[in-house]
Design a protein around this motif. Structure first.
Motif, mmCIF file in Angstrom:
data_model
loop_
_atom_site.group_PDB
_atom_site.id
_atom_site.type_symbol
_atom_site.label_atom_id
_atom_site.label_comp_id
_atom_site.label_asym_id
_atom_site.label_seq_id
_atom_site.Cartn_x
_atom_site.Cartn_y
_atom_site.Cartn_z
ATOM 1 N N ASP A 59 -81.895 36.054 19.473
ATOM 2 C CA ASP A 59 -82.945 36.246 20.544
ATOM 3 C C ASP A 59 -83.284 35.484 21.118
ATOM 4 O OD1 ASP A 59 -85.955 37.107 20.373
ATOM 5 O OD2 ASP A 59 -86.302 34.529 18.848
ATOM 6 N N GLN A 258 -85.986 50.041 0.636
ATOM 7 C CA GLN A 258 -85.972 49.260 1.484
ATOM 8 C C GLN A 258 -86.833 48.138 1.323
ATOM 9 O OE1 GLN A 258 -84.945 50.557 5.276
ATOM 10 N NE2 GLN A 258 -83.244 50.332 4.095
ATOM 11 N N ARG A 293 -83.685 50.881 16.248
ATOM 12 C CA ARG A 293 -85.054 49.861 14.635
ATOM 13 C C ARG A 293 -85.767 51.079 14.428
ATOM 14 N NH1 ARG A 293 -82.919 46.295 18.288
ATOM 15 N NH2 ARG A 293 -82.295 44.145 17.789
ATOM 16 N N ALA A 348 -88.215 55.150 9.458
ATOM 17 C CA ALA A 348 -87.792 53.794 9.495
ATOM 18 C C ALA A 348 -89.357 53.514 9.709
ATOM 19 C CB ALA A 348 -87.124 53.269 10.345
ATOM 20 N N GLY A 361 -87.518 48.428 6.440
ATOM 21 C CA GLY A 361 -85.959 47.859 7.178
ATOM 22 C C GLY A 361 -85.514 47.343 6.028
ATOM 23 N N ARG A 362 -83.905 46.948 6.374
ATOM 24 C CA ARG A 362 -83.361 46.507 4.707
ATOM 25 C C ARG A 362 -84.143 45.342 4.089
ATOM 26 N NH1 ARG A 362 -80.450 45.066 9.654
ATOM 27 N NH2 ARG A 362 -80.186 42.919 10.017
ATOM 28 N N ASP A 363 -85.270 44.509 4.965
ATOM 29 C CA ASP A 363 -85.597 43.307 4.804
ATOM 30 C C ASP A 363 -86.931 43.678 5.528
ATOM 31 O OD1 ASP A 363 -84.629 42.505 7.053
ATOM 32 O OD2 ASP A 363 -83.218 41.566 6.488
ATOM 33 N N GLN A 365 -88.214 41.556 6.901
ATOM 34 C CA GLN A 365 -88.228 40.954 8.754
ATOM 35 C C GLN A 365 -87.933 42.199 9.397
ATOM 36 O OE1 GLN A 365 -84.812 39.173 10.795
ATOM 37 N NE2 GLN A 365 -86.148 37.875 11.727
ATOM 38 N N THR A 366 -86.425 42.772 8.979
ATOM 39 C CA THR A 366 -86.035 44.393 9.656
ATOM 40 C C THR A 366 -87.450 45.675 9.922
ATOM 41 O OG1 THR A 366 -83.875 44.595 9.009
ATOM 42 C CG2 THR A 366 -84.927 46.114 9.747
ATOM 43 N N VAL A 369 -89.541 43.778 12.510
ATOM 44 C CA VAL A 369 -89.780 44.028 13.518
ATOM 45 C C VAL A 369 -89.774 45.785 13.812
ATOM 46 C CG1 VAL A 369 -87.447 43.844 15.725
ATOM 47 C CG2 VAL A 369 -87.890 41.994 13.927
ATOM 48 N N ALA A 370 -89.296 46.800 12.971
ATOM 49 C CA ALA A 370 -89.460 48.165 13.200
ATOM 50 C C ALA A 370 -90.376 48.200 13.829
ATOM 51 C CB ALA A 370 -88.961 48.849 12.306
ATOM 52 N N ASP A 470 -92.364 36.018 5.579
ATOM 53 C CA ASP A 470 -91.039 37.052 5.678
ATOM 54 C C ASP A 470 -90.293 37.034 4.490
ATOM 55 O OD1 ASP A 470 -91.323 38.316 8.285
ATOM 56 O OD2 ASP A 470 -89.918 37.580 9.940
#
Length: 681
Positions: A59, A258, A293, A348, A361-363, A365-366, A369-370, A470
């Motif tokens: 990042d 998710q 994403r 998603a 998402g899988r966590d 944060q994911t 961010v998506a 998060d």
């Protein structure tokens, strides 16, 4: 990197952070920057030409030296002599490793060639909304010429890789006075002789593009307002979102669990309130960083926000089934013998008019961010539609990137998920003592945690200790208050999409003989532990049933639930109530895949809020020992002669919920170092 730190490297890190922390320039983990310079070869001591470039998965806004790949520039450029052509360009990525310099550093990304082949000391590749708006406009090349003249060029869409790097290098060589290019369907690339010049040119391109859109764009790029689709008032909107979140999380977790995130920013609500949103959403996103994403397109509810809850949930189920069927057809249309297996057909991004956007998402944060990337995509669509027509890259090209062998290899390099990854836990009494230990352990094992406590200050401290929003949120929750219990689970739904694991830990105790125990003493302890656990478990069951993902409810009961100790009638009776709730709920909720178990600790003295509040002194007086020796006293009366600590209780909660005991429900696990009188019969 051998500890190298040149002026060029330091400037690159500072430039990257400035660019990466401004969302107008690029999004999280989007884009890459580079600098070229010289450093001594560690073997010969002679200066060698090097390039520092952001590595794969990093990042810009938080980059450090370790996040950069360092390559020998002469060796990297020599790869043009062995380039086998665009049909085999993926082979070049493996050759980047033979160009690395020194030890450590990040893995080179697919964009390494773009930076290395360009004849410029400093290069920025970014994904600004304004730049992508021009890049995705149907007549983007002509608009780029109108906007920038000869100062910025146009390079047609090509999948990131070695050939794109060669294309940009060739364009730069043919137009030496230009400062950068718009990459069709993708983003921007700028260059400069110094780090300052490169950054100034990147910002110039972004701001010039935005000014062009503002000046020439029409005021209603998303069409007229759609009757009945305006945003609900905030309180009503967030209440509906909390009701829908567990349902949507369950649907989005059909293939794999998710975590969810909810967004109701004005950007999203305005998009969904206008007539063109169904057409534009169906076109999907364009920039590779976006659709990797957000998936190829979102699921969009086609009902107004005034529709009834039951009707809305039923329609979402129908749309989800259709989405999965359509996604499978998309995969079949484009997959070949070399394509990786389909990774999952769930959306998603889910857009609900009048309410907002749910991302998964899988966590956490994911998922977050998506959602941020889809906001970027909305901004891109607005810009493109304002001056032209939004025309993202073709579906076949999206598939080539989504199911790229290099993307599959990147996913394979990700660390193995922790045991509680993608699970959401709510711990009552989580601000101190046993609750704090449980919250910390569950978070350490990968769970997102709602730290619920009557004392908001302590809950906040624990949530911050875990790591921020998060990973954990704090929630003020008095378990005796039905409204606060409902609000606690609503907060969990809005933060993480729902709840999978609930720990009934809130408790207190008043130690008195029977004849001194008042009705207030009795009511207080039963309100908190018996009634409170019932209220929490009932709300947990509502959420878990809506999710249809199973779940775990764990009661922190006590050995006193089965052991008759002195001067303890109200506390022991309340704990016995909790213990039987475990059995009753295990029997009732098993059909939904919800497991209910209990933990029976012995006296946990150290770190316990109950003992610190006076209970310890009273129990010490009952047993005739100094209060500071109470833990040792409890330990000596056990078979193992060991003191029970909060982390031992937390260990039991983890074991009950980590899937190793997947077929166990209705169980009470003693954590008492062996108290024979409390053996379960």
């Amino acid at each position: 990197m051998g500890g190298l730190m040149t002026g060029a490297l330091q400037e690159l890190i500072e430039r990257s952070r400035r660019l990466g922390t401004d969302p107008r320039n690029t999004n999280y983990a989007g884009g890459n920057t580079s600098a070229k310079g010289e450093a001594a070869d560690p073997v010969t001591g002679q200066p060698v030409p090097l390039m520092w470039v952001k590595g794969s998965g990093g990042d810009l806004g938080t980059i450090t030296e370790a996040g950069l790949a360092v390559l020998r520039l002469d060796r990297l450029r020599a790869l043009t002599g062995v380039y086998p052509g665009v049909d085999r360009e993926d082979e070049m990525v493996g050759l980047f490793d033979y160009c690395l310099h020194g030890k450590g550093g990040a893995a080179p990304s697919i964009d390494t060639a773009m930076h290395g082949l360009l004849d410029a000391a400093h290069v920025d590749h970014l994904h600004p909304d304004a730049g992508i708006a021009l890049a995705t406009a149907a007549d983007g090349e002509a608009l780029t010429r109108r906007c920038f003249g000869d100062r910025v060029g146009w390079v047609p869409w090509r999948r990131p890789g070695f050939q794109l790097g060669m294309d940009i290098a060739a364009w730069r060589a043919a137009h030496p006075s230009a400062i950068g290019v718009i990459l069709g369907g993708h983003g921007i690339t700028a260059w400069g002789d110094s780090s300052q010049e490169c950054e100034q040119r990147s910002v110039e391109i972004i701001y010039t593009a935005q000014a062009f859109l503002d000046q020439h764009g029409r005021p209603d790029p998303f069409g007229p307002p759609l009757p009945g689709f305006a945003a609900l008032p905030e309180t009503q909107r967030r209440a509906r979102a909390a009701e829908l979140a567990p349902v949507l999380r369950g649907l989005a977790s059909t293939d794999r669990a998710q975590v969810g995130h909810f967004t109701d920013t004005e950007v999203v609500l305005d998009f969904l309130a206008h007539a063109e949103h169904p057409r534009l959403a169906a076109l999907g996103t364009s920039c590779p960083d976006h659709f990797l994403r957000t998936k190829v397109r979102p699921l969009v509810l086609d009902l107004p926000p005034t529709a009834g809850l039951a009707e809305t949930i039923a329609r979402l189920g129908e749309l989800h089934a259709a989405y999965r069927k359509e996604y499978a057809a998309y995969y079949e249309r484009h997959a070949d013998a070399q394509s990786p297996p389909m990774r999952g057909a769930d959306p998603a991004i889910v857009l609900v008019p009048g309410v907002g956007m749910f991302s998964f998402g899988r966590d956490k944060q994911t998922a977050r961010v998506a959602g941020e990337f889809y906001v970027n995509a909305i901004n891109v669509m607005r810009g493109a539609e304002a001056v032209s027509r939004y025309a993202p890259i073709p579906e076949a090209e999206k598939f080539r990137i989504e199911y790229w062998a290099l993307e599959e290899a990147k996913l394979a390099r990700m660390p193995k998920p922790k045991p509680l990854a993608a699970r959401v836990a709510l711990v009552t009494g989580g601000g101190s003592g046993i609750g704090r230990a449980i919250a910390l352990r569950l978070a350490a094992e990968g769970a997102c945690v709602v730290v619920a406590d009557r004392d908001m200050a302590t809950a906040t401290r624990v949530a911050q200790e875990i790591g921020g929003p998060d990973a954990a949120i704090a929630c003020q929750l008095d378990v005796t208050d039905e409204t606060q219990v409902r609000q606690g689970f609503a907060a969990a739904a809005l933060a993480f999409g729902g709840v999978d694991l609930v720990v009934n830990n809130a408790g207190l105790s008043v130690s008195k003989p029977l004849l001194e125990t008042t009705t207030d003493d009795w009511d207080l302890q039963h309100d908190v532990m018996a009634r409170g656990s019932f209220l929490v478990s009932r709300e947990a069951a509502r959420v878990m049933v809506a999710q249809a993902m199973g779940g775990d409810i764990v009661y922190i009961a006590s050995k006193n639930a089965v052991f008759a100790g002195p001067d303890n009638v109200a506390y022991g009776a309340a704990k016995a109530d909790q213990a039987h709730q475990v059995r009753l709920l295990a029997a009732e909720l098993g059909g939904h895949g919800i497991r209910v178990n209990g933990v029976n600790p012995d006296g946990v003295v150290r770190g316990s809020g109950i003992f610190a509040s006076g209970w310890g002194a009273k129990r010490a007086a009952v047993y005739g020992v100094p209060e500071e020796k109470l833990g040792e006293f409890y330990a000596q009366r056990t078979l193992l002669k060991r003191e029970v600590l909060p982390e031992h209780v937390a260990n039991a909660v983890f074991v009950l919920t980590c899937a190793e005991l997947s077929h166990t429900t209705g169980l009470h696990v003693p954590v008492d170092a062996g108290v024979a009188a409390a053996f379960l019969r």
